[in-house]
Design an enzyme around this catalytic site. Sequence first.
Site, short mmCIF file in Angstrom:
data_model
loop_
_atom_site.label_atom_id
_atom_site.label_comp_id
_atom_site.label_asym_id
_atom_site.label_seq_id
_atom_site.Cartn_x
_atom_site.Cartn_y
_atom_site.Cartn_z
N TYR A 127 -17.34 4.03 -2.98
CA TYR A 127 -16.81 4.09 -1.61
C TYR A 127 -17.71 4.94 -0.71
O TYR A 127 -18.37 5.85 -1.20
CB TYR A 127 -15.40 4.70 -1.61
CG TYR A 127 -14.32 3.84 -2.20
CD1 TYR A 127 -14.56 2.53 -2.61
CD2 TYR A 127 -13.04 4.34 -2.37
CE1 TYR A 127 -13.54 1.76 -3.17
CE2 TYR A 127 -12.02 3.57 -2.93
CZ TYR A 127 -12.29 2.30 -3.34
OH TYR A 127 -11.28 1.54 -3.89
N LEU B 24 -1.04 -4.15 2.59
CA LEU B 24 -0.91 -4.78 3.91
C LEU B 24 -1.91 -5.92 4.08
O LEU B 24 -2.15 -6.38 5.19
CB LEU B 24 -1.13 -3.74 5.03
CG LEU B 24 -0.12 -2.59 5.09
CD1 LEU B 24 -0.42 -1.67 6.26
CD2 LEU B 24 1.30 -3.12 5.20
#
Length: 347
Positions: free
Chosen positions: A53, A238
């Site tokens: 990341y 989501l």
Amino acid sequence: MKMLPLGRTDTLVSEICLGSMTWGTQNTFAEAAEQIDCALDHGVNFIDTAEMYPTTPLTAETLGDTETIIGQWVAQSGKRDRMVLATKVTGKGKEWMYGGKDITPEKIRVSVERSLKRLQTDRIDLYQLHWPNRGSYAFRQNWTYDPTAQQTDKVLDNMHEVLRELDAQVKAGRILHVGLSNESAWGTAQYLRIAERENLPRVVSIQNEYNLMNRLFDLDMAELSHHENVGLLTYSPLAAGMLSGKYSDGTIPDGSRRSMNEALGGRYSERSAQVCNRYVALAREHGLDPSQMALAFCMGRPFMTSTIIGATTMDQLRNNLAATSLELSDEVKAGIHAIYLDHPVPM
């Protein structure tokens, strides 16, 4: 904020986990630190990251920066013992991404050392294998996934070698628990079988994608999760922000993930957008925030240990944290099920 055990261990984690993959590109250190402090104040004790990341976008120049940011916060805050910190070892991939190597004992030794240094900590609470060496049906690869070229003996030998190295890391105190990510039911079962037979670290969790529009976990993985007590840590609850409604009518807000990755890793299509709009409309029909409805659905699943949320703004973060107080009515659940029956796999 509910607290749930990681597998069969005594380690308790919050039902919401703070994701971090935007820290270092979409978010600065100061913004990430504000998110961490806010999450802790709301009862979150679980933070998830990975050595690769940030991912928005994923570049050689920013590789490892998210762990570095978390480490900076750890050093400055003195609050390391308030959190359960999870990271991941990167598997086979691009050459510039830690050599693009398979997950092997050597790779784990090097990666653990790098992560500990960047995170400025003496231990990793949950160390996860980011994806299987043999391939995965995650990331929309389920449409073409073909395991028939896999060599069973080689796969099992590698699993055994990896677990033995993870055992050495546990005994050295560098990691506490072991988890999987983007794994299948067969793969998870083999890790469990080998661990039991050889008295090696038992998998405590699996981090796979799960949301209203991606419910592959509901079948074989849910059964395994129940019987083996390996809970889900869902990422993308989501659907990369789609279920918040912010991309409705083709809107692409400035600075959003879709402004950097229009297809959202294969999630966004004309078909999936239409299905997403139905879920968003259902939430609004019942006076609910679409994000909170989607998160509450995930947190209510019986196999869920923690739901990983990500945010680029504090308003988003606070709104997502508020989902812990939402209990979906039977009417809303029925509406969700009706949409699911019409569109079981829209993306």
